[in-house]
Structures are given as structure tokens and as C-alpha cells.
Scaffold this active site. Structure first.
Site, PDB file in Angstrom:
ATOM      1  N   LEU A   7      24.634  55.666  19.639  1.00  0.00           N
ATOM      2  CA  LEU A   7      24.408  55.512  21.071  1.00  0.00           C
ATOM      3  C   LEU A   7      25.518  56.281  21.772  1.00  0.00           C
ATOM      4  O   LEU A   7      26.676  56.221  21.341  1.00  0.00           O
ATOM      5  CB  LEU A   7      24.467  54.040  21.487  1.00  0.00           C
ATOM      6  CG  LEU A   7      23.380  53.104  20.954  1.00  0.00           C
ATOM      7  CD1 LEU A   7      23.694  51.664  21.334  1.00  0.00           C
ATOM      8  CD2 LEU A   7      22.010  53.508  21.476  1.00  0.00           C
ATOM      9  N   ASP A   8      25.202  56.986  22.859  1.00  0.00           N
ATOM     10  CA  ASP A   8      26.266  57.690  23.565  1.00  0.00           C
ATOM     11  C   ASP A   8      27.227  56.674  24.188  1.00  0.00           C
ATOM     12  O   ASP A   8      26.913  55.489  24.313  1.00  0.00           O
ATOM     13  CB  ASP A   8      25.692  58.652  24.611  1.00  0.00           C
ATOM     14  CG  ASP A   8      24.954  57.943  25.731  1.00  0.00           C
ATOM     15  OD1 ASP A   8      25.613  57.242  26.522  1.00  0.00           O
ATOM     16  OD2 ASP A   8      23.722  58.084  25.815  1.00  0.00           O
ATOM     17  N   ALA A   9      28.387  57.139  24.570  1.00  0.00           N
ATOM     18  CA  ALA A   9      29.456  56.238  25.005  1.00  0.00           C
ATOM     19  C   ALA A   9      29.018  55.332  26.160  1.00  0.00           C
ATOM     20  O   ALA A   9      29.399  54.157  26.213  1.00  0.00           O
ATOM     21  CB  ALA A   9      30.691  57.042  25.401  1.00  0.00           C
TER      22      ALA A   9
END
Length: 244
Positions: free
Chosen positions: A108-110
Site C-alpha cells: 500500500l502506498d504511504a
């Protein structure tokens, strides 16, 4: 493996949480247990719990003691990595005290929060991230509204992105309060920032994004930064979804 090696099947089943030793013996007697694809009806069979594929009523059971399967609620702002050269908080920080060497399944992106799977089962991880298995993932997205009625239809039909067309399997408008709109999207795509890019393409940049499920595994009410073991039912569902 000789007859004197391995662990008795009913003991393996009991250790995996299927039931008491006697209950597991009854399951074997009724022909409800299979090992490596063959139904077992007689007591006393010995298996290697680390390598045998054991099923009860067709549902695969995790009999291995060296394999770990966890669900994590990744907080917003945390990087999906074991280390980060920029010094940002990482998933690795949450598991650095563990003795088993785990890795994350996909990422998952930040700025995206929610469900992330952690395991040391390389085969399952590979299959879950391979596009051919099309394991569905559910997201809640907060966007600025109002959202036009045709947005769901457009997303289901497919929108053109720079790396090809992408579409959702399901779309629901969950709530709307002023210009704050919550959407639920189900898709099996795994390309980078795919949900954010699709919603931006239809005119609704994401304000907040949460992944709430991967196949049969649901985030539930788990708090940010917390982990839990997968249930036998969740794990069996993942195995079934990727033909293991």
C-alpha cells in the site's frame, strides 16, 4: 517418509485447531479428511505437517508450525517496506522484534491505510500478487462530491490510464455529507496507485483511502498499527482463491 516417521494425522489436526483429538478421529472415520488429495479413513496415518496438504471438508488446513499468516492494519504515513533510507516509519518497524522472517504481500502506498498481509509463505504471497488469480480487494475512498450518477458505470466499463485501461468489479456510494462522499470499490487490479488514478481520471481525487479486505480477509475493527493471525477460515479462503 517411513511409517515410523511423521506425526499422527489426528494429532496434526488437533494441533491446527480443528478440534479435540477424538473429534479429529471422528472426522477421519467419516472420510472428511484428505491428505495430498487422497481421502483418509483409517486412523494412525503419519504425515509431515510442514509439507502435507491437509483438507477437512475440502477446506485446506494450515498444519505447518513454521508458517505465519498475519493481517495488519497499516497506518497512514507508514511505508510498506522493511527499511526506509529516508527514515520514515515502516512496516518493518512493527515486526522487528519477531523471530520469524516475515514479508508483506503486495503493498500500500504511504498515504493509503488498511489491510496488509504478512507471511513467510512465499508460494501464497506469489499467487496472491499474481494477476492471473484475480483476488478481489475492497477499498473505501473519501472523495470530494457531489459524485455524478454515471461515475460508477464509467468505472465498471473501464477508464483509460497511461498504462492501459482499468475497471472496478463493484462500485457503491456509501454515504454523502455535504461535499464529503464515501465510496466503496472492489477490484482485482494490482497496479501502482490504481484506485487513486482511476478516481482522479473520473474527476474525484482521493482524500483518504482505506483497503478493507483482500479476498475473504477483512480489516474489521482492528486498530491502526495492530496485527492478528488469520483465522483458519480466512486462510482456507485464501488458499482456495489461488488454487493451493
Amino acid at each position: 517418509m517411513s511409517d515410523s516417521e511423521g506425526v499422527r494425522l489426528q494429532k496434526v489436526l488437533a494441533a491446527a485447531g480443528v478440534g479435540s483429538r477424538r473429534a479429529c478421529e471422528e472426522l477421519i472415520e467419516k472420510g472428511r479428511v484428505s491428505v495430498d488429495g487422497a481421502t483418509v479413513r483409517e486412523q494412525g496415518m503419519r504425515v509431515d505437517p510442514e509439507t502435507a496438504v491437509v483438507r477437512v471438508d475440502g477446506m485446506r488446513i494450515n498444519t505447518g508450525t513454521t508458517r505465519t499468516y498475519l493481517a495488519l492494519n497499516k497506518p497512514r504515513g507508514m511505508v510498506t517496506a522493511m527499511t526506509d533510507p529516508e527514515g520514515r516509519p515502516t512496516v518493518g518497524d512493527l515486526i522487528e522484534q519477531r523471530t520469524d522472517r516475515l514479508f508483506h504481500v503486495g503493498r500500500l502506498d504511504a498515504e493509503t491505510e488498511g489491510l496488509l498481509l504478512l507471511t513467510n509463505d512465499g508460494d501464497l504471497s506469489h499467487r496472491l500478487t499474481h494477476p492471473s488469480y484475480e483476488v478481489p480487494k475492497t477499498y473505501f475512498a473519501e472523495v470530494i462530491g457531489p459524485v455524478a450518477r454515471d461515475v460508477g458505470r464509467r468505472l465498471k466499463a473501464g477508464v483509460d490510464l497511461e498504462d492501459g485501461s482499468a475497471k472496478v468489479d463493484e462500485f457503491r456510494l456509501m454515504s454523502s455529507s455535504g461535499n464529503r462522499v464515501m465510496l466503496e470499490l472492489v477490484l482485482h487490479e494490482g497496479r501502482k496507485h490504481i484506485v487513486r488514478r482511476m478516481l482522479e481520471e473520473v474527476g474525484h481525487p482521493v482524500q483518504r483511502l482505506v483497503r478493507t479486505s483482500i479476498g475473504p480477509v477483512h480489516l474489521g475493527d482492528m486498530r491502526a498499527g495492530k496485527m492478528r493471525p488469520l483465522t483458519p477460515q480466512e486462510l482456507a479462503g485464501l488458499f482456495a482463491a489461488v488454487d493451493m
